[in-house]
Write an enzyme that holds these catalytic residues in place. Structure first.
Site, short mmCIF file in Angstrom:
data_model
loop_
_atom_site.label_atom_id
_atom_site.label_comp_id
_atom_site.label_asym_id
_atom_site.label_seq_id
_atom_site.Cartn_x
_atom_site.Cartn_y
_atom_site.Cartn_z
N GLY A 1 5.97 18.91 3.56
CA GLY A 1 5.93 18.77 2.11
C GLY A 1 4.51 18.96 1.61
O GLY A 1 3.70 19.64 2.24
N SER A 2 4.20 18.34 0.50
CA SER A 2 2.90 18.56 -0.13
C SER A 2 1.79 17.79 0.58
O SER A 2 2.02 16.73 1.17
CB SER A 2 2.96 18.14 -1.60
OG SER A 2 2.91 16.74 -1.73
N THR A 3 0.59 18.34 0.48
CA THR A 3 -0.58 17.70 1.08
C THR A 3 -0.84 16.34 0.44
O THR A 3 -1.18 15.36 1.12
CB THR A 3 -1.80 18.60 0.93
OG1 THR A 3 -1.52 19.87 1.56
CG2 THR A 3 -3.04 18.00 1.59
N GLY A 4 -0.66 16.26 -0.88
CA GLY A 4 -0.90 15.00 -1.58
C GLY A 4 -0.01 13.88 -1.10
O GLY A 4 -0.46 12.75 -0.88
N VAL A 5 1.27 14.17 -0.92
CA VAL A 5 2.22 13.16 -0.44
C VAL A 5 1.87 12.74 0.98
O VAL A 5 1.88 11.56 1.32
CB VAL A 5 3.67 13.67 -0.53
CG1 VAL A 5 4.63 12.73 0.19
CG2 VAL A 5 4.09 13.85 -1.98
N LYS B 1 15.29 11.65 5.12
CA LYS B 1 15.35 11.87 3.68
C LYS B 1 15.09 13.35 3.38
O LYS B 1 13.95 13.81 3.40
CB LYS B 1 14.31 11.02 2.94
CG LYS B 1 14.38 11.22 1.42
CD LYS B 1 13.06 10.91 0.75
CE LYS B 1 13.05 11.28 -0.74
NZ LYS B 1 13.32 12.70 -0.99
N SER C 1 12.01 15.92 4.73
CA SER C 1 12.05 17.38 4.76
C SER C 1 12.06 17.97 3.36
O SER C 1 12.47 17.32 2.40
CB SER C 1 13.28 17.86 5.56
OG SER C 1 14.48 17.41 4.97
N GLU D 1 -2.73 26.11 -4.56
CA GLU D 1 -1.38 26.46 -4.10
C GLU D 1 -0.43 26.49 -5.29
O GLU D 1 -0.32 25.51 -6.03
CB GLU D 1 -0.88 25.46 -3.07
CG GLU D 1 0.48 25.82 -2.49
CD GLU D 1 1.00 24.79 -1.50
OE1 GLU D 1 1.65 25.19 -0.53
OE2 GLU D 1 0.78 23.58 -1.72
N GLU E 1 3.42 18.97 8.33
CA GLU E 1 3.09 20.34 7.94
C GLU E 1 3.10 20.36 6.42
O GLU E 1 4.11 20.02 5.80
CB GLU E 1 4.10 21.34 8.53
CG GLU E 1 3.66 22.78 8.43
CD GLU E 1 4.19 23.49 7.20
OE1 GLU E 1 3.37 23.78 6.29
OE2 GLU E 1 5.40 23.72 7.13
N CYS F 1 5.72 27.99 2.55
CA CYS F 1 4.35 27.51 2.73
C CYS F 1 3.48 28.56 3.38
O CYS F 1 2.25 28.46 3.35
CB CYS F 1 4.35 26.21 3.54
SG CYS F 1 5.43 26.23 4.96
#
Length: 544
Positions: free
Chosen positions: A265-269, A212, A187, A426, A293, A327
């Site tokens: 969280g982030s799109t990359g992660v 986490k 989260s 973003e 998301e 977001c």
């Protein structure tokens, strides 16, 4: 033994307290804020029934007052993640076997505890740890989290009642089992409610969870664990670990009992998670559920028929509430030429009335961004806009100061290039970019909105012309999972506007709806024949 069919009806949304001068809730909140500022919290890991303190501490400081020590959290490592998985799996059989009404009532009790005994505490820890003003903390940490718990109980109860048709001489039934293994919940910092929802929605379905939270949300996350334990959640059902992301992934994604991930969280992660899980598919007992998301580059487009005051208010609230760290926050705006001058003038004037500072001063609308890394990133974009020159200018704000806290002034950039970097990337902060378009090129601008960003989370159309609204609804069908008409693109309410987007914004599994809970269930169909046949022959075979 089951003694009845226990159903939980649709709840009402938790009323939002207003914290007006002299109100009981305001007095209670200020008292708790003062108490928290006088203490030093010691935040452990929660593994099984144990509060784990490693002695490897990291300080927790308010983003708006980084010299003040709120407390410390204890850092774990791979061993603690493995212990958390073991604790979860040890709790799994008994938890999955608990009757639904007993499982449900744990979360309903937690909701009531948050609405009463712990309300001021969960709001205050969110204010101090995440730099949210009282209203933003109230609608998040209290109301939305309470709603998630109550509505999810109702939604799951509704799922359990959905049963197949039975033909003559048989009975068909559907079991909704938890997933086989453990669920990982990861989260973010920006919503305490998300921190509470990601692990509990999966656990409610009978799953066991390793959770986490973001390090910058731990101050309020530990309150959620305290509430769940007091509500009667058995040891090991939800385990809170404090580790770095790579350590978490290395252990969880290698484990054969990994059953799914619930992520915000982030799109990359998230992309990295997906790739790693895909590469490890041969190790798992079943296909893991991947629910996420992620990012957004959320838009507001105004039509030439729009009321300028409606546009200005939607931008001011949509872009700058909680410092734009939602977001769903409005980050790019398309303003028609016929109202552009008026909109910009009124928006600049409105921003000048916004006070910025500590969350403990209830007259402040703007507070700090979450940490120094975020501050430095936002300052970089603002400095670049100042240097850009032709075609890009800052028309409001632009000042940054981290001497006492991580303060970024609400900033409005105007650009003549609809593909300028701050229209596309973003930023996750209080920076809004405006593009003024030819009022006669509305339909072309809708196409521009749809093609500018890889994200598809939220967006809004402001218009009085109903044909213009209809055109936007249809043209922008796939570029926002949550779409708003004559409103800001933020503020989704559980049970009213289920939240989530597609494209680069995630799997669109709609937190706050029945859709999300299906992802944490594995259905089993059972057919029972009452009088079995005793001959293999069918009637068509009797012909002579």
């Amino acid at each position: 033994m089951q003694y009845g069919d226990f159903f939980y009806p649709m709840p009402a949304n938790e009323p939002v307290l207003n914290y007006a001068p002299g109100s009981p809730e305001k007095l209670a909140l200020k008292k708790v804020l003062k108490q928290l500022k006088s203490e030093v919290a010691d935040v452990p890991l929660y593994i099984g029934g144990e509060e784990v303190r490693t002695g490897k501490k990291t300080s927790i400081r308010p983003p708006h007052e980084h010299k003040h020590l709120l407390g410390n959290f204890h850092n774990g490592d791979a061993i603690h993640v493995k212990k958390a998985i073991d604790a979860a799996l040890n709790a799994k059989e008994k938890w999955a076997g608990m009757p639904w009404e007993n499982r449900a009532n744990i979360f309903l009790k937690a909701a009531d505890l948050l609405a009463t005994k712990y309300r001021a505490l969960i709001v205050a820890t969110t204010m101090l740890g995440q730099s949210k003003n009282p209203y933003q903390a109230e609608i998040d940490a209290a109301c939305e989290l309470i709603d998630f718990l109550r509505f999810n109980v109702h939604f799951l109860s509704d799922i359990y009642r959905q049963q197949p048709v039975s033909g003559a001489g048989m009975n068909n039934r559907m079991e909704y089992r938890p997933l086989e293994g453990f669920v990982l919940a990861v989260s973010p910092f920006n919503f305490t409610a998300i921190g509470g929802n990601l692990p509990t929605s999966a656990a409610m379905c009978g799953n066991v969870v390793v959770w986490k939270p973001a390090h910058t949300q731990l101050y309020s996350a530990q309150v959620i664990m305290r509430v769940l334990k007091e509500a009667g959640l058995p040891d090991g059902v939800i385990n809170l670990v404090i580790v770095d992301g790579p350590v978490l992934g290395e252990v969880c994604f290698e484990h054969p009992d990994f059953a799914g991930v619930h992520f915000t969280g982030s799109t990359g992660v998230f992309n990295h998670f997906w790739k790693t899980i895909g590469a490890n598919m041969g190790k798992y007992k079943s296909y893991p559920r991947i629910v996420g998301e992620t990012g957004g580059k959320d838009f507001v487009i105004a039509h030439s028929s729009a009321d300028p005051d409606v546009v200005v208010t939607a931008l001011a609230r949509g872009a700058f509430e909680y410092q734009g760290q939602k977001c769903s926050a409005a980050s790019r705006a398309y303003i028609p030429s016929n109202i552009a001058i008026e909109v910009k003038k009124k928006l600049v004037a409105m921003l000048k009335t916004m006070k910025m500072g500590s969350t403990e001063d209830f007259t402040n609308f703007i507070n700090a961004v979450i940490d120094e890394k975020s501050f430095d990133k936002l300052e970089m974009y603002i400095k670049a806009a100042k240097k850009k020159g032709s075609g890009v200018k800052i028309i409001a704000g632009g000042n940054c100061d981290k001497s006492k806290g991580y303060f970024i002034e609400p900033t409005v950039i105007e650009t003549t290039d609809p593909k300028y970097v701050t229209m596309c990337e973003e930023l996750f902060g209080p920076v809004l970019t405006l593009y003024v378009y030819d009022e006669n090129k509305y339909e072309e601008t809708l196409a521009l909105v749809d093609s500018t960003s890889p994200y598809a989370l939220t967006g809004a159309i402001i218009a009085q012309d109903r044909y213009a609204v209809d055109l936007a609804v249809n043209h922008l069908r796939n570029c926002a999972g949550n779409f708003y008409i004559n409103d800001k693109p933020t503020g989704a309410v559980v049970g009213q506007q289920p939240f989530g987007g597609a494209r680069g914004s995630g799997t669109n599994d709609k937190a706050g709806s029945i859709l999300n809970l299906y992802r944490w269930l594995s259905a089993r169909t059972i057919k029972e024949t009452f009088v079995p046949v005793t001959d293999y022959k069918y009637p068509f075979m009797l012909e002579k």
